[in-house]
Design a protein around this motif. Structure first.
Motif, PDB file in Angstrom:
ATOM      1  N   LYS A  73     -58.284  -9.150  19.510  1.00 32.35           N
ATOM      2  CA  LYS A  73     -58.546  -8.854  18.101  1.00 32.35           C
ATOM      3  C   LYS A  73     -57.221  -8.570  17.403  1.00 32.35           C
ATOM      4  O   LYS A  73     -56.259  -8.148  18.055  1.00 32.35           O
ATOM      5  CB  LYS A  73     -59.467  -7.645  17.966  1.00 32.35           C
ATOM      6  N   PRO A  74     -57.157  -8.766  16.097  1.00 34.17           N
ATOM      7  CA  PRO A  74     -55.896  -8.500  15.385  1.00 34.17           C
ATOM      8  C   PRO A  74     -55.397  -7.073  15.573  1.00 34.17           C
ATOM      9  O   PRO A  74     -54.189  -6.848  15.726  1.00 34.17           O
ATOM     10  CB  PRO A  74     -56.250  -8.775  13.920  1.00 34.17           C
ATOM     11  N   GLU A  75     -56.321  -6.104  15.599  1.00 32.31           N
ATOM     12  CA  GLU A  75     -55.903  -4.702  15.715  1.00 32.31           C
ATOM     13  C   GLU A  75     -55.371  -4.350  17.107  1.00 32.31           C
ATOM     14  O   GLU A  75     -54.759  -3.308  17.287  1.00 32.31           O
ATOM     15  CB  GLU A  75     -57.064  -3.769  15.349  1.00 32.31           C
ATOM     16  N   HIS A  76     -55.602  -5.228  18.089  1.00 29.19           N
ATOM     17  CA  HIS A  76     -55.074  -4.967  19.425  1.00 29.19           C
ATOM     18  C   HIS A  76     -53.582  -5.256  19.526  1.00 29.19           C
ATOM     19  O   HIS A  76     -52.924  -4.811  20.464  1.00 29.19           O
ATOM     20  CB  HIS A  76     -55.826  -5.810  20.458  1.00 29.19           C
ATOM     21  N   VAL A  77     -53.045  -6.003  18.585  1.00 25.26           N
ATOM     22  CA  VAL A  77     -51.624  -6.372  18.644  1.00 25.26           C
ATOM     23  C   VAL A  77     -50.743  -5.136  18.534  1.00 25.26           C
ATOM     24  O   VAL A  77     -49.772  -4.980  19.298  1.00 25.26           O
ATOM     25  CB  VAL A  77     -51.279  -7.390  17.537  1.00 25.26           C
ATOM     26  N   ASP A  78     -51.056  -4.249  17.604  1.00 21.33           N
ATOM     27  CA  ASP A  78     -50.238  -3.052  17.428  1.00 21.33           C
ATOM     28  C   ASP A  78     -50.253  -2.179  18.675  1.00 21.33           C
ATOM     29  O   ASP A  78     -49.227  -1.604  19.046  1.00 21.33           O
ATOM     30  CB  ASP A  78     -50.725  -2.252  16.218  1.00 21.33           C
ATOM     31  N   LYS A  79     -51.407  -2.078  19.318  1.00 24.09           N
ATOM     32  CA  LYS A  79     -51.496  -1.272  20.542  1.00 24.09           C
ATOM     33  C   LYS A  79     -50.635  -1.865  21.647  1.00 24.09           C
ATOM     34  O   LYS A  79     -49.915  -1.144  22.363  1.00 24.09           O
ATOM     35  CB  LYS A  79     -52.950  -1.178  20.997  1.00 24.09           C
ATOM     36  N   LEU A  80     -50.671  -3.189  21.801  1.00 30.78           N
ATOM     37  CA  LEU A  80     -49.804  -3.839  22.779  1.00 30.78           C
ATOM     38  C   LEU A  80     -48.334  -3.610  22.441  1.00 30.78           C
ATOM     39  O   LEU A  80     -47.507  -3.353  23.339  1.00 30.78           O
ATOM     40  CB  LEU A  80     -50.092  -5.335  22.821  1.00 30.78           C
ATOM     41  N   ALA A  81     -47.997  -3.700  21.165  1.00 29.72           N
ATOM     42  CA  ALA A  81     -46.597  -3.529  20.753  1.00 29.72           C
ATOM     43  C   ALA A  81     -46.106  -2.118  21.034  1.00 29.72           C
ATOM     44  O   ALA A  81     -44.948  -1.925  21.450  1.00 29.72           O
ATOM     45  CB  ALA A  81     -46.447  -3.863  19.276  1.00 29.72           C
ATOM     46  N   ARG A  82     -46.954  -1.124  20.820  1.00 26.16           N
ATOM     47  CA  ARG A  82     -46.550   0.258  21.114  1.00 26.16           C
ATOM     48  C   ARG A  82     -46.298   0.437  22.612  1.00 26.16           C
ATOM     49  O   ARG A  82     -45.330   1.087  23.011  1.00 26.16           O
ATOM     50  CB  ARG A  82     -47.615   1.235  20.626  1.00 26.16           C
ATOM     51  N   SER A  83     -47.170  -0.118  23.432  1.00 27.73           N
ATOM     52  CA  SER A  83     -46.964  -0.030  24.876  1.00 27.73           C
ATOM     53  C   SER A  83     -45.696  -0.756  25.306  1.00 27.73           C
ATOM     54  O   SER A  83     -44.923  -0.263  26.135  1.00 27.73           O
ATOM     55  CB  SER A  83     -48.172  -0.616  25.622  1.00 27.73           C
ATOM     56  N   GLN A  84     -45.475  -1.928  24.730  1.00 27.14           N
ATOM     57  CA  GLN A  84     -44.277  -2.684  25.114  1.00 27.14           C
ATOM     58  C   GLN A  84     -43.008  -1.944  24.751  1.00 27.14           C
ATOM     59  O   GLN A  84     -42.036  -1.947  25.523  1.00 27.14           O
ATOM     60  CB  GLN A  84     -44.307  -4.066  24.444  1.00 27.14           C
ATOM     61  N   ALA A  85     -42.999  -1.275  23.609  1.00 26.29           N
ATOM     62  CA  ALA A  85     -41.815  -0.509  23.211  1.00 26.29           C
ATOM     63  C   ALA A  85     -41.549   0.620  24.201  1.00 26.29           C
ATOM     64  O   ALA A  85     -40.388   0.881  24.571  1.00 26.29           O
ATOM     65  CB  ALA A  85     -42.004   0.050  21.804  1.00 26.29           C
ATOM     66  N   LEU A  86     -42.615   1.297  24.658  1.00 21.76           N
ATOM     67  CA  LEU A  86     -42.446   2.357  25.658  1.00 21.76           C
ATOM     68  C   LEU A  86     -41.948   1.790  26.979  1.00 21.76           C
ATOM     69  O   LEU A  86     -41.049   2.350  27.618  1.00 21.76           O
ATOM     70  CB  LEU A  86     -43.775   3.088  25.871  1.00 21.76           C
ATOM     71  N   LEU A  87     -42.540   0.671  27.415  1.00 16.33           N
ATOM     72  CA  LEU A  87     -42.117   0.049  28.665  1.00 16.33           C
ATOM     73  C   LEU A  87     -40.662  -0.390  28.610  1.00 16.33           C
ATOM     74  O   LEU A  87     -39.880  -0.134  29.539  1.00 16.33           O
ATOM     75  CB  LEU A  87     -43.006  -1.156  28.968  1.00 16.33           C
ATOM     76  N   ALA A  88     -40.299  -1.045  27.536  1.00 17.52           N
ATOM     77  CA  ALA A  88     -38.942  -1.570  27.422  1.00 17.52           C
ATOM     78  C   ALA A  88     -37.903  -0.466  27.376  1.00 17.52           C
ATOM     79  O   ALA A  88     -36.755  -0.663  27.811  1.00 17.52           O
ATOM     80  CB  ALA A  88     -38.834  -2.443  26.177  1.00 17.52           C
ATOM     81  N   ALA A  89     -38.289   0.711  26.876  1.00 18.77           N
ATOM     82  CA  ALA A  89     -37.329   1.808  26.756  1.00 18.77           C
ATOM     83  C   ALA A  89     -36.964   2.407  28.101  1.00 18.77           C
ATOM     84  O   ALA A  89     -35.879   2.984  28.245  1.00 18.77           O
ATOM     85  CB  ALA A  89     -37.901   2.890  25.844  1.00 18.77           C
ATOM     86  N   THR A  90     -37.852   2.278  29.104  1.00 16.11           N
ATOM     87  CA  THR A  90     -37.574   2.943  30.381  1.00 16.11           C
ATOM     88  C   THR A  90     -37.869   2.057  31.584  1.00 16.11           C
ATOM     89  O   THR A  90     -36.964   1.545  32.232  1.00 16.11           O
ATOM     90  CB  THR A  90     -38.395   4.245  30.492  1.00 16.11           C
ATOM     91  N   VAL A  91     -39.144   1.821  31.843  1.00 14.31           N
ATOM     92  CA  VAL A  91     -39.534   1.354  33.165  1.00 14.31           C
ATOM     93  C   VAL A  91     -39.568  -0.170  33.308  1.00 14.31           C
ATOM     94  O   VAL A  91     -39.495  -0.690  34.418  1.00 14.31           O
ATOM     95  CB  VAL A  91     -40.896   1.969  33.553  1.00 14.31           C
ATOM     96  N   ASP A  92     -39.682  -0.926  32.203  1.00 18.22           N
ATOM     97  CA  ASP A  92     -39.772  -2.378  32.338  1.00 18.22           C
ATOM     98  C   ASP A  92     -39.160  -3.084  31.129  1.00 18.22           C
ATOM     99  O   ASP A  92     -39.858  -3.600  30.255  1.00 18.22           O
ATOM    100  CB  ASP A  92     -41.226  -2.820  32.517  1.00 18.22           C
TER     101      ASP A  92
END
Length: 425
Positions: free
Chosen positions: A129-148
């Motif tokens: 869904k369109p609203e799921h994109v922001d949730k994925l982006a928030r997770s990716q930002a957290l992942l990229a900052a530390t663990v992946d």
């Protein structure tokens, strides 16, 4: 259409079974011949242990040979949500354990020479869904900052480079994930264990389990009894044997899959240009990938039901409709395989491993078992040797599920709940 697992149908049966009765003594009895049990038996044998592996059916015939053949890093849950519950330090430690699982599979494939088409194709998590994109982006930002830092967001405009479907709104790429022929892998692990002296008994369910004075357990089967100094339960959703404590903590949930006829390469180049594993963001998840012989495998939680031939066929019809929704181009393509399997789901969808009353256990992979089961089987060989600090799940409590004493009567209610969530979230 065959109502059997594509992976099991296209891999050679295990040929290293032990003959004769189950008797005598051993250092470790491993209960279950899936990925956990086979990798544990192999690791224990490499350490010099005398190992007996007891499998109620055939090697890999349960969840280990009935899944999507995806060897993915990352959680089933949203990383941001899970790190909020557990804390970033714990979430990162567990995330690295899933990375280590993929690495362990790759290492064993290489060391044991297992021909299973292992390839680091990566995974893409697709926003349903369109609203799921922001949730994925928030997770990716957290992942990229530390663990992946190798993760990457893909916009809807750029999705055609990843998937030939207009059904999705963006995606999150995990580059460490891999694909493999899981039937050849699990049977290859068991063959490697047998070569190192493990007595592998197929069609030999554990029927009794009794602690004995002086330590160890007597493990009874229809073919005899063995006395084991240690016992590892790698039994998943098995209904064989005295495993009531486990069954109150595991919910067996059906997962169902279909596989098309082999497709032209130019068609696959349009549908899955990168050949990545793909999974969507729905609660009643769909996932798909290509197979080594150019089929499209498509699976998901089509129904909250047990797996049997009639149930599998009903679920296959639902999956076929979902496949056509994602890839209309495949409406006239033949479906060659349809099958199901039971996922060993825990309440929080995180694995459990440890020791209770002298019995060791590792299970509850909740649909992410290929890499984690292989890792935990390998690690349990060390845990049983005293290195308990290596168990990433050792500090997790495992309470019984309220109201769960046998068959999961509540599955239709759970399915209805998740269908509502998918409709409104």
């Amino acid at each position: 259409m065959k109502l059997t697992s594509y992976w099991l149908d296209t891999s050679n049966p295990f040929a290293g079974g032990a003959e004769g009765p189950v008797e005598g003594t051993c250092d470790v009895a491993v209960i279950g011949g899936g990925l956990t049990g086979s990798s544990a038996a192999l690791a224990l044998a490499k350490k010099g242990a005398r190992v007996v592996l007891l499998e109620a059916g055939t090697i890999g015939n349960a969840a280990s040979g009935r899944n999507g053949g995806m060897c993915n890093n990352g959680f089933a849950q949203d990383y941001g949500t899970l790190s909020g519950k557990l804390g970033r330090e714990v979430a990162d430690r567990l995330y690295r354990a899933f990375d280590a699982g993929v690495d362990t599979v790759e290492r064993l494939v290489r060391e044991e020479g297992i021909d299973c088409s292992f390839a680091r194709v990566g995974k893409i998590k697709l926003a349903a869904k369109p609203e799921h994109v922001d949730k994925l982006a928030r997770s990716q930002a957290l992942l990229a900052a530390t663990v992946d830092p190798e993760t990457e967001m893909v916009s809807r405009a750029d999705l055609p480079a990843e998937i030939g479907s207009g059904r999705y709104y963006g995606g999150l790429i995990y580059r460490k994930s891999a694909a493999l022929h899981v039937g050849r892998f699990v049977r290859g692990l068991a063959e490697a264990a047998a070569r190192r002296g493990v007595a592998v008994h197929e069609h030999t369910p554990m029927t009794t389990l009794k602690a004995v004075p002086g330590g160890g357990h007597l493990v009874g089967t229809p073919r005899g009894t063995v006395r084991a100094r240690q016992v590892l339960l790698a039994s998943g959703t098995s209904q064989a044997g005295p495993l009531g404590w486990v069954r109150r903590r595991i919910v067996p949930v059906g997962a169902f899959l279909i596989a098309t006829e082999p497709l032209p390469v130019e068609m696959l180049d349009r549908l899955t240009p990168r050949r990545r594993n793909a999974v969507d963001t729905k609660n009643l998840v769909n996932y798909f990938r290509t197979t080594p012989d150019n089929r499209l495998l498509f699976g998901g939680r089509a129904r909250f039901a047990v797996s049997n031939p009639a149930s599998d066929e009903k679920s296959g019809a639902i999956l076929r409709a979902a496949l056509h929704d994602v890839f209309p181009e495949l409406r006239d393509v033949r479906i060659d395989y349809c099958w199901g399997g039971m996922v060993d789901m825990t309440r929080d969808r995180l694995p459990r491993a440890g020791e209770r009353d002298g019995l060791y256990y590792a299970m509850g992979y909740s649909g992410h078992g290929t890499q984690m089961a292989t890792l935990m089987g390998t690690l349990m060989a060390e845990v049983m040797d005293g290195r308990t600090e290596l168990n990433p799940w050792g500090a997790f409590a495992w309470p019984a599920i309220p109201g769960h004493f046998g068959p999961p009567w509540f599955l239709p209610l759970v399915g209805a709940y998740y269908r509502l969530k998918d409709r409104f979230q």
